[in-house]
Design a protein around this motif. Structure first.
Motif, PDB file in Angstrom:
ATOM      1  N   ILE A   1       0.847  -1.198   0.000  1.00 29.03           N
ATOM      2  CA  ILE A   1       0.000   0.000   0.000  1.00 29.03           C
ATOM      3  C   ILE A   1       0.883   1.247   0.000  1.00 29.03           C
ATOM      4  O   ILE A   1       0.627   2.211  -0.732  1.00 29.03           O
ATOM      5  N   GLY A   2       1.957   1.210   0.796  1.00 30.21           N
ATOM      6  CA  GLY A   2       2.901   2.325   0.819  1.00 30.21           C
ATOM      7  C   GLY A   2       3.620   2.493  -0.507  1.00 30.21           C
ATOM      8  O   GLY A   2       3.791   3.615  -0.998  1.00 30.21           O
ATOM      9  N   ASN A   3       4.041   1.383  -1.113  1.00 31.52           N
ATOM     10  CA  ASN A   3       4.723   1.452  -2.405  1.00 31.52           C
ATOM     11  C   ASN A   3       3.822   2.039  -3.484  1.00 31.52           C
ATOM     12  O   ASN A   3       4.251   2.849  -4.314  1.00 31.52           O
ATOM     13  N   ILE A   4       2.568   1.599  -3.492  1.00 34.63           N
ATOM     14  CA  ILE A   4       1.619   2.098  -4.490  1.00 34.63           C
ATOM     15  C   ILE A   4       1.333   3.580  -4.264  1.00 34.63           C
ATOM     16  O   ILE A   4       1.279   4.367  -5.208  1.00 34.63           O
TER      17      ILE A   4
ATOM     18  N   PHE B   1       5.483   5.802   5.664  1.00 32.36           N
ATOM     19  CA  PHE B   1       5.166   5.715   7.092  1.00 32.36           C
ATOM     20  C   PHE B   1       4.107   4.645   7.362  1.00 32.36           C
ATOM     21  O   PHE B   1       3.891   4.274   8.513  1.00 32.36           O
ATOM     22  N   ILE B   2       3.440   4.177   6.320  1.00 34.17           N
ATOM     23  CA  ILE B   2       2.324   3.248   6.507  1.00 34.17           C
ATOM     24  C   ILE B   2       2.781   1.954   7.177  1.00 34.17           C
ATOM     25  O   ILE B   2       2.174   1.507   8.159  1.00 34.17           O
ATOM     26  N   LEU B   3       3.851   1.349   6.671  1.00 34.45           N
ATOM     27  CA  LEU B   3       4.325   0.090   7.250  1.00 34.45           C
ATOM     28  C   LEU B   3       4.835   0.265   8.687  1.00 34.45           C
ATOM     29  O   LEU B   3       4.436  -0.501   9.573  1.00 34.45           O
ATOM     30  N   PRO B   4       5.690   1.254   8.980  1.00 38.51           N
ATOM     31  CA  PRO B   4       6.120   1.430  10.377  1.00 38.51           C
ATOM     32  C   PRO B   4       4.967   1.705  11.340  1.00 38.51           C
ATOM     33  O   PRO B   4       4.966   1.207  12.469  1.00 38.51           O
ATOM     34  N   VAL B   5       3.979   2.492  10.906  1.00 31.30           N
ATOM     35  CA  VAL B   5       2.850   2.803  11.782  1.00 31.30           C
ATOM     36  C   VAL B   5       2.018   1.567  12.066  1.00 31.30           C
ATOM     37  O   VAL B   5       1.641   1.294  13.212  1.00 31.30           O
ATOM     38  N   THR B   6       1.730   0.778  11.034  1.00 26.72           N
ATOM     39  CA  THR B   6       0.944  -0.445  11.242  1.00 26.72           C
ATOM     40  C   THR B   6       1.722  -1.462  12.076  1.00 26.72           C
ATOM     41  O   THR B   6       1.129  -2.213  12.853  1.00 26.72           O
ATOM     42  N   TYR B   7       3.044  -1.463  11.938  1.00 27.46           N
ATOM     43  CA  TYR B   7       3.883  -2.331  12.778  1.00 27.46           C
ATOM     44  C   TYR B   7       3.783  -1.890  14.232  1.00 27.46           C
ATOM     45  O   TYR B   7       3.654  -2.723  15.144  1.00 27.46           O
TER      46      TYR B   7
END
Length: 260
Positions: free
Chosen positions: A39-42, A248-254
């Protein structure tokens, strides 16, 4: 024996596009790390190509017609980028070597997520520098400066340093994350088709990027006499927002424990 050979041979035949797409969707649905990372890459692909489609065209037009530094901008990109690539790839390779020395995958993921935060900050800063190159904003802030022509070159160079180095680091660390989560993951089918999934994702982002950059160019060409037109401003704002939030999407969801 012939039957076993036939089965083995069939497993090595490249799956049709429909099955590749199904594998990609399955990976998105079943591997949270991959889903949020993609999602972040897209989001980054969409935002960056929107900004490039609007800002680069108008910036180089301004640089050529008003500031007379278009040639310098071209030289900066041509000769600065190889140095950025060399330095970024060297440090990233060293980091991956040290990372792989630790056998604990949980620790590896934690360190990779921390790097993703740095990537997000770098790409966000790069987006800010690129946004400042947008003619209406550039002239609003810097029109009165006598050295504004060289300031444009400096801003564009800073954009390439921040965004380019972050892309290189992100590409290698993201690959390491999906290698841990998919290639060495529990789902044997996804693991066996790792390169199919990885390549399909790359091609999808490439096509998506082309769609958005040409759409942005079309909007820019249509409204080029008035770059402060609402549609142009909204397009630039949407592109900037997509880039800033993307990594930031992946770090936040992590952090929120949505990834496992």
């Amino acid at each position: 024996m012939d039957k076993e050979q036939s089965i083995a041979h069939s497993e090595h035949i490249a799956p049709p596009l429909s099955k590749k797409i199904k594998l990609y969707i399955t990976a998105l649905l079943s591997v949270p790390f991959y889903r949020y990372g993609e999602i972040g890459n897209i989001s980054y692909t969409v935002g960056k190509n929107i900004l490039d489609g609007v800002i680069l065209y108008t910036m180089f037009t301004m640089a050529e017609q008003d500031l007379k530094v278009a040639a310098i901008l071209g030289i900066v990109v041509k000769y600065a980028y190889p140095g950025i690539t060399m330095i970024s790839s060297t440090y990233t390779s060293e980091f991956i070597d040290h990372l792989e020395a630790a056998r604990d995958t949980s620790m590896q993921i934690l360190r990779l997520i921390r790097v993703q935060v740095g990537v997000a900050l770098g790409q966000s800063l790069g987006a800010v520098f690129l946004l400042l190159c947008f003619p209406p904003l550039f002239m609003y802030f810097f029109a009165s400066l006598s050295f504004k022509a060289y300031l444009l070159v400096a801003l564009y160079l800073l954009h390439h340093i921040c965004d380019g180095s972050s892309q290189i680091i992100e590409g290698r660390t993201w690959f390491k994350i999906i290698e841990i989560k998919i290639r060495r993951g529990d789902n044997e089918k996804l693991s066996r088709n790792f390169w199919v999934i990885y390549t399909l994702a790359q091609n999808f982002q490439l096509l998506l990027g082309q769609l958005f950059i040409w759409t942005a160019l079309g909007i820019t060409a249509e409204f080029s006499p008035d770059l402060t037109a609402p549609l142009v401003s909204i397009t630039v704002a949407c592109g900037f927002l997509c880039v800033v939030i993307s990594k930031f999407i992946l770090p936040v969801t992590y952090k929120l424990k949505l990834c496992s």
